[in-house]
Scaffold this motif. Structure first.
Motif, short mmCIF file in Angstrom:
data_model
loop_
_atom_site.label_atom_id
_atom_site.label_comp_id
_atom_site.label_asym_id
_atom_site.label_seq_id
_atom_site.Cartn_x
_atom_site.Cartn_y
_atom_site.Cartn_z
N VAL A 119 -16.28 -7.86 86.06
CA VAL A 119 -15.24 -8.38 86.94
C VAL A 119 -13.92 -8.34 86.16
O VAL A 119 -13.87 -8.71 84.98
CB VAL A 119 -15.55 -9.83 87.38
CG1 VAL A 119 -14.36 -10.43 88.14
CG2 VAL A 119 -16.79 -9.87 88.26
N TYR A 120 -12.86 -7.87 86.83
CA TYR A 120 -11.56 -7.73 86.19
C TYR A 120 -10.59 -8.76 86.73
O TYR A 120 -10.58 -9.06 87.92
CB TYR A 120 -11.00 -6.32 86.43
CG TYR A 120 -11.90 -5.23 85.92
CD1 TYR A 120 -11.94 -4.91 84.56
CD2 TYR A 120 -12.72 -4.51 86.79
CE1 TYR A 120 -12.77 -3.91 84.09
CE2 TYR A 120 -13.56 -3.51 86.32
CZ TYR A 120 -13.57 -3.21 84.97
OH TYR A 120 -14.40 -2.24 84.51
N LYS A 121 -9.74 -9.28 85.83
CA LYS A 121 -8.69 -10.19 86.26
C LYS A 121 -7.43 -9.91 85.45
O LYS A 121 -7.50 -9.41 84.32
CB LYS A 121 -9.11 -11.65 86.11
CG LYS A 121 -9.22 -12.14 84.68
CD LYS A 121 -9.51 -13.64 84.66
CE LYS A 121 -9.54 -14.17 83.22
NZ LYS A 121 -9.75 -15.64 83.19
N LEU A 122 -6.30 -10.24 86.04
CA LEU A 122 -5.03 -10.06 85.34
C LEU A 122 -4.93 -11.07 84.21
O LEU A 122 -5.28 -12.24 84.38
CB LEU A 122 -3.88 -10.25 86.35
CG LEU A 122 -2.53 -9.64 86.01
CD1 LEU A 122 -2.64 -8.12 85.87
CD2 LEU A 122 -1.51 -9.99 87.09
N SER A 123 -4.48 -10.62 83.05
CA SER A 123 -4.32 -11.53 81.92
C SER A 123 -3.05 -12.36 82.09
O SER A 123 -2.21 -12.09 82.95
CB SER A 123 -4.23 -10.72 80.62
OG SER A 123 -3.02 -9.97 80.60
N GLU A 124 -2.91 -13.38 81.24
CA GLU A 124 -1.68 -14.19 81.26
C GLU A 124 -0.46 -13.30 80.99
O GLU A 124 0.59 -13.45 81.62
CB GLU A 124 -1.78 -15.30 80.22
CG GLU A 124 -0.62 -16.27 80.24
CD GLU A 124 -0.78 -17.41 79.26
OE1 GLU A 124 0.25 -18.02 78.89
OE2 GLU A 124 -1.93 -17.70 78.86
#
Length: 432
Positions: free
Chosen positions: A341-346
């Protein structure tokens, strides 16, 4: 045959093709009709029958030159349709527009959806400028019935047109703007791609051409990274799906896009060099699409399969472009029970919340913190020309890259360095 892992759609469609002997049926009759009920026995039809770009087609479709079109609210037809059209080269200059000073509810640096992109484009006068019509009114939009119509479409195998009848299929119009002289029907997207499914323009065009007397203008608006790309098409023969013809293309922005060579050089010489991460060195030549994947993840976290199925990537490209964004620290990957699963980093969130100019320079900083890219750009500024592949490979070999060993791997990865450095140089528009 493709070597990449099969998607859920690949597996489900292979099951359907075997169960209903679809390839032999098409060979005998030229087409195969399948219902949503039949599809639903293996997977949800909304995931199984909507392929906006050729790269999204299930492998069994791609291997056999097949496409699928809806013909009623619950039925589809599969054949060797010439169903897609490649976007023309995106080489138009960027035209500056601006939102009226009294508009407070739209933020040009925060455009989270196609609907907001359309609203910004209208408020900034972009749509009226493109249509050459100062007075436009928002009219029909949303989902509606197609009614009944018939059309010809080219068959890629027989090289001759075939006839398709549509009977109350569902169509969707993202926006329609009517002026004194025409009705403009918009399909809006936020994902960059090489081509599009002509049906998205053709079915609405046919519906409204039969209902009004003024010309109907099919248009595509693609919003990404602060740029509004608008393409207009027409159908030279209204009854022929394959008669699609390009009319014009323009690019617009409502943000400050003036970036100078000095701006780029300040970043180049100020950014601190990072130690190369223990990640695959990027193989993703088009940096605009690295940005685009970050924009798509800005809305929600997505699994690998969701990225592949929803946007203009195949499974291999999903790996390449997510790995490239991870290499730059823009996205993160976690392992869930269903897969990655991919998510945008800070860091990615921070950059996407910047205005256009600061955002581009922040992306430049991400790239140029890696020595192979920085040294290639320095060579460009020293000589005024892009270094030859052999020069880039020599730079790479001095950069302690992770897991890049063979000559063929160096050569493949060098095209990414060239592509990203060309993207940086292409930002320079000192005359704006």
């Amino acid at each position: 045959m493709s070597e990449h892992p099969k998607s859920l759609n690949d597996i489900a469609w292979e099951e359907l093709f075997e169960k209903y002997d679809i390839l032999n049926q098409i060979e005998r009759t030229g087409w195969f009709q399948i219902s949503a009920k039949q599809i639903k026995k293996v997977r949800e039809p909304r995931l199984m029958a909507k392929f906006d770009h050729t790269i999204n087609l299930p492998q069994i479709f791609a291997d056999n030159g097949l496409s699928i079109l809806p013909i009623t609210r619950g039925d589809y037809v599969i054949s060797h349709f010439d169903a897609y059209h490649s976007f023309e080269p995106d080489n138009a200059p960027v035209i500056r527009a601006s939102l009226p000073t009294y508009i407070q509810s739209l933020d040009s640096s925060n455009v989270p959806s196609e609907a907001i992109a359309l609203n910004c484009a209208v408020a900034a006068g972009i749509v009226a400028d493109f249509l050459d019509d100062e007075e436009i009114v928002s009219t029909v939009s949303g989902r509606m019935s197609s009614g009944v119509f018939e059309f010809n479409i080219n068959n890629l195998k027989s090289k001759s047109p075939c006839t398709v009848t549509v009977n109350n299929s569902q169509i969707e119009i993202d926006a329609a703007y009517e002026g004194i002289h025409s009705l403009a029907l918009f399909e809006a997207k936020r994902d960059l791609s090489d081509d599009f499914l002509v049906r998205q323009l053709y079915y609405p065009y046919r519906v409204w051409k039969s209902r009004i007397t003024k010309p109907v203008r099919p248009l595509f608006l693609i919003y990404s990274n602060g740029i509004y790309r608008i393409y207009e098409y027409t159908f030279t023969e209204p009854g022929n799906y394959s008669s699609i013809s390009f009319v014009k293309h323009k690019n617009y922005t409502v943000e400050d896009t003036a970036i100078t060579a000095d701006d780029i050089q300040r970043v180049l010489y100020a950014v601190a060099r990072e130690v190369e991460p223990q990640l695959p060195f990027p193989q993703a030549d088009t940096f605009d699409r690295v940005i685009n994947i970050c924009e798509l993840l800005n809305d929600q976290d997505l699994s690998r399969n969701e990225v592949t199925e929803r946007y203009a990537f195949d499974a291999r490209q999903t790996n390449y472009y997510t790995d490239a964004a991870r290499y730059l620290g823009l996205i993160e990957k976690s392992k869930e029970s269903g897969g990655p699963v991919y998510k945008l980093s800070e860091k990615g969130h921070t950059i996407l919340n910047m205005g256009y100019k600061k955002r581009q320079l922040a992306f430049c900083s991400c790239i140029l913190s890696h020595g192979a890219f920085a040294d290639t750009l320095k060579r460009y500024f020293d000589t005024g020309v892009m270094p030859h592949t052999n020069e880039i490979i020599e730079i790479m070999k001095k950069s302690n890259l992770y897991n890049v060993n063979s000559d063929t791997t160096f050569e493949r990865r060098s095209s990414t360095i060239k592509g990203w450095v060309n993207w940086i140089v292409g930002l320079i528009n000192e005359n704006e």
